[in-house]
Write a protein that holds these residues in place. Structure first.
Motif, PDB file in Angstrom:
ATOM      1  N   ARG A  42       0.835  -1.213   0.000  1.00 41.37           N
ATOM      2  CA  ARG A  42       0.000   0.000   0.000  1.00 41.37           C
ATOM      3  C   ARG A  42       0.872   1.266   0.000  1.00 41.37           C
ATOM      4  O   ARG A  42       0.537   2.244  -0.666  1.00 41.37           O
ATOM      5  CB  ARG A  42      -0.957  -0.006   1.181  1.00 41.37           C
ATOM      6  N   THR A  43       1.971   1.233   0.703  1.00 39.92           N
ATOM      7  CA  THR A  43       2.896   2.367   0.717  1.00 39.92           C
ATOM      8  C   THR A  43       3.522   2.548  -0.668  1.00 39.92           C
ATOM      9  O   THR A  43       3.627   3.668  -1.180  1.00 39.92           O
ATOM     10  CB  THR A  43       4.001   2.163   1.781  1.00 39.92           C
ATOM     11  N   VAL A  44       3.921   1.443  -1.282  1.00 43.07           N
ATOM     12  CA  VAL A  44       4.493   1.499  -2.628  1.00 43.07           C
ATOM     13  C   VAL A  44       3.439   1.992  -3.623  1.00 43.07           C
ATOM     14  O   VAL A  44       3.737   2.784  -4.516  1.00 43.07           O
ATOM     15  CB  VAL A  44       5.080   0.131  -3.048  1.00 43.07           C
ATOM     16  N   ALA A  45       2.183   1.573  -3.465  1.00 43.84           N
ATOM     17  CA  ALA A  45       1.100   2.016  -4.351  1.00 43.84           C
ATOM     18  C   ALA A  45       0.878   3.526  -4.217  1.00 43.84           C
ATOM     19  O   ALA A  45       0.643   4.214  -5.221  1.00 43.84           O
ATOM     20  CB  ALA A  45      -0.186   1.252  -4.055  1.00 43.84           C
ATOM     21  N   ARG A  46       0.956   4.064  -2.985  1.00 47.95           N
ATOM     22  CA  ARG A  46       0.830   5.527  -2.798  1.00 47.95           C
ATOM     23  C   ARG A  46       1.968   6.247  -3.507  1.00 47.95           C
ATOM     24  O   ARG A  46       1.748   7.258  -4.189  1.00 47.95           O
ATOM     25  CB  ARG A  46       0.818   5.881  -1.307  1.00 47.95           C
ATOM     26  N   SER A  47       3.169   5.710  -3.379  1.00 48.12           N
ATOM     27  CA  SER A  47       4.317   6.305  -4.087  1.00 48.12           C
ATOM     28  C   SER A  47       4.099   6.224  -5.592  1.00 48.12           C
ATOM     29  O   SER A  47       4.395   7.176  -6.323  1.00 48.12           O
ATOM     30  CB  SER A  47       5.611   5.587  -3.713  1.00 48.12           C
ATOM     31  N   TRP A  48       3.597   5.077  -6.043  1.00 46.16           N
ATOM     32  CA  TRP A  48       3.341   4.891  -7.480  1.00 46.16           C
ATOM     33  C   TRP A  48       2.402   5.994  -7.988  1.00 46.16           C
ATOM     34  O   TRP A  48       2.644   6.579  -9.039  1.00 46.16           O
ATOM     35  CB  TRP A  48       2.735   3.523  -7.749  1.00 46.16           C
ATOM     36  N   ARG A  49       1.337   6.280  -7.270  1.00 50.36           N
ATOM     37  CA  ARG A  49       0.390   7.315  -7.692  1.00 50.36           C
ATOM     38  C   ARG A  49       1.080   8.674  -7.781  1.00 50.36           C
ATOM     39  O   ARG A  49       0.832   9.434  -8.715  1.00 50.36           O
ATOM     40  CB  ARG A  49      -0.792   7.367  -6.729  1.00 50.36           C
ATOM     41  N   ARG A  50       1.937   8.976  -6.819  1.00 53.82           N
ATOM     42  CA  ARG A  50       2.669  10.253  -6.841  1.00 53.82           C
ATOM     43  C   ARG A  50       3.624  10.304  -8.022  1.00 53.82           C
ATOM     44  O   ARG A  50       3.797  11.353  -8.638  1.00 53.82           O
ATOM     45  CB  ARG A  50       3.414  10.447  -5.515  1.00 53.82           C
ATOM     46  N   TRP A  51       4.244   9.179  -8.360  1.00 51.84           N
ATOM     47  CA  TRP A  51       5.139   9.135  -9.523  1.00 51.84           C
ATOM     48  C   TRP A  51       4.348   9.353 -10.805  1.00 51.84           C
ATOM     49  O   TRP A  51       4.774  10.086 -11.690  1.00 51.84           O
ATOM     50  CB  TRP A  51       5.882   7.808  -9.589  1.00 51.84           C
ATOM     51  N   GLU A  52       3.185   8.702 -10.918  1.00 54.33           N
ATOM     52  CA  GLU A  52       2.381   8.816 -12.138  1.00 54.33           C
ATOM     53  C   GLU A  52       1.873  10.226 -12.397  1.00 54.33           C
ATOM     54  O   GLU A  52       1.733  10.624 -13.548  1.00 54.33           O
ATOM     55  CB  GLU A  52       1.184   7.853 -12.102  1.00 54.33           C
ATOM     56  N   VAL A  53       1.586  10.975 -11.366  1.00 53.72           N
ATOM     57  CA  VAL A  53       1.126  12.355 -11.585  1.00 53.72           C
ATOM     58  C   VAL A  53       2.309  13.302 -11.778  1.00 53.72           C
ATOM     59  O   VAL A  53       2.127  14.475 -12.064  1.00 53.72           O
ATOM     60  CB  VAL A  53       0.198  12.866 -10.456  1.00 53.72           C
ATOM     61  N   GLY A  54       3.525  12.772 -11.635  1.00 47.45           N
ATOM     62  CA  GLY A  54       4.721  13.578 -11.861  1.00 47.45           C
ATOM     63  C   GLY A  54       5.095  14.461 -10.688  1.00 47.45           C
ATOM     64  O   GLY A  54       5.941  15.345 -10.814  1.00 47.45           O
ATOM     65  N   ALA A  55       4.482  14.226  -9.522  1.00 48.25           N
ATOM     66  CA  ALA A  55       4.761  15.044  -8.345  1.00 48.25           C
ATOM     67  C   ALA A  55       6.161  14.781  -7.800  1.00 48.25           C
ATOM     68  O   ALA A  55       6.825  15.689  -7.296  1.00 48.25           O
ATOM     69  CB  ALA A  55       3.724  14.774  -7.253  1.00 48.25           C
ATOM     70  N   VAL A  56       6.606  13.541  -7.911  1.00 47.37           N
ATOM     71  CA  VAL A  56       7.906  13.127  -7.384  1.00 47.37           C
ATOM     72  C   VAL A  56       8.553  12.186  -8.391  1.00 47.37           C
ATOM     73  O   VAL A  56       7.876  11.342  -8.985  1.00 47.37           O
ATOM     74  CB  VAL A  56       7.739  12.382  -6.032  1.00 47.37           C
ATOM     75  N   GLU A  57       9.850  12.328  -8.571  1.00 44.53           N
ATOM     76  CA  GLU A  57      10.581  11.417  -9.458  1.00 44.53           C
ATOM     77  C   GLU A  57      11.020  10.188  -8.659  1.00 44.53           C
ATOM     78  O   GLU A  57      11.535  10.319  -7.550  1.00 44.53           O
ATOM     79  CB  GLU A  57      11.807  12.132 -10.029  1.00 44.53           C
ATOM     80  N   PRO A  58      10.842   8.993  -9.209  1.00 50.07           N
ATOM     81  CA  PRO A  58      11.203   7.771  -8.476  1.00 50.07           C
ATOM     82  C   PRO A  58      12.712   7.514  -8.505  1.00 50.07           C
ATOM     83  O   PRO A  58      13.188   6.539  -9.083  1.00 50.07           O
ATOM     84  CB  PRO A  58      10.430   6.677  -9.222  1.00 50.07           C
ATOM     85  N   ARG A  59      13.480   8.375  -7.897  1.00 45.26           N
ATOM     86  CA  ARG A  59      14.950   8.345  -7.998  1.00 45.26           C
ATOM     87  C   ARG A  59      15.558   6.986  -7.693  1.00 45.26           C
ATOM     88  O   ARG A  59      16.375   6.491  -8.447  1.00 45.26           O
ATOM     89  CB  ARG A  59      15.547   9.403  -7.074  1.00 45.26           C
ATOM     90  N   ASP A  60      15.166   6.394  -6.575  1.00 49.40           N
ATOM     91  CA  ASP A  60      15.792   5.139  -6.136  1.00 49.40           C
ATOM     92  C   ASP A  60      15.154   3.889  -6.745  1.00 49.40           C
ATOM     93  O   ASP A  60      15.628   2.788  -6.509  1.00 49.40           O
ATOM     94  CB  ASP A  60      15.729   5.024  -4.610  1.00 49.40           C
TER      95      ASP A  60
END
Length: 161
Positions: A42-60
Motif C-alpha cells: 500500500r505504501t508502494v502504491a501511494r508512491s506509485w500514484r505520486r510518480w504517475e502524476v509527476g509530483a515526485v521522481e522515483p529516484r531510487d
C-alpha cells in the motif's frame, strides 16, 4: 488538454493501464521484481500514484520500474543532457554495440535488445559517420548521404509480430 507531466510519468501510467493493473497491482509487481525489501504494497502504491502524476521522481526505483515493464532504465527514464551512447548502452543493457549487432545477426532479439539499439541509434550523430573519403569516391552520390531512422514494425523481416 495538454499533458504536461514528465514523459516517464505518462509512460508509467500508460504501461500500467495497458496491462490492466491498478497502482496496487503495479506495487505488487515491483515487490516481486525487487531483490531487496520494499515497504508494504500500500505504501508502494501511494508512491506509485505520486510518480504517475509527476509530483515526485522515483529516484531510487527507476531500474526496478523499468524491470517491471521489461525494459531498460534509460529507455524508460532518458537522460536530458548530451549522452554518450556507447557508455549508456553498456551501463543500461550490459551490451556493447558489438554484442547488439551479434544478437541482431543471431536473431536473439527481445525488447531489451531493441531498446539498447534505439539508444545507440539515437545517440549517433549522422555527421560523425560521414568521411571525406566518401567525397572522393565516384560511386557515392549526394543522395546516399541520408541516414535512415530505426523503425521496427510488424512488416520488418525476421521480427515476430
Amino acid at each position: 488538454m495538454i499533458d504536461d507531466r514528465p514523459h516517464w510519468a505518462q509512460r508509467m501510467e500508460s504501461e500500467r493501464a495497458a496491462r490492466g493493473w491498478s497502482p496496487l497491482d503495479a506495487a505488487r509487481a515491483m515487490r516481486a521484481h525487487s531483490s531487496h525489501e520494499l515497504p508494504d504494497e500500500r505504501t508502494v502504491a501511494r508512491s506509485w500514484r505520486r510518480w504517475e502524476v509527476g509530483a515526485v521522481e522515483p529516484r531510487d526505483h527507476k531500474a526496478l520500474i523499468a524491470a517491471v515493464f521489461g525494459t531498460t532504465t534509460h529507455a524508460f527514464f532518458p537522460v536530458d543532457h548530451r549522452r554518450d551512447g556507447n557508455t549508456e548502452v553498456l551501463d543500461v543493457s550490459g551490451m556493447d554495440t558489438v554484442e547488439i549487432v551479434a544478437r541482431l545477426r543471431a536473431s536473439d532479439i527481445n525488447e531489451a535488445t531493441l531498446d539498447a539499439l534505439r539508444i545507440t541509434v539515437d545517440s549517433v550523430n549522422p555527421l560523425e559517420l560521414w568521411s571525406p573519403a566518401y567525397a572522393a569516391s565516384p560511386t557515392v552520390r549526394p543522395a546516399q548521404y541520408s541516414f535512415p531512422s530505426l523503425t521496427v514494425s510488424a512488416e520488418t523481416p525476421g521480427l515476430p509480430g
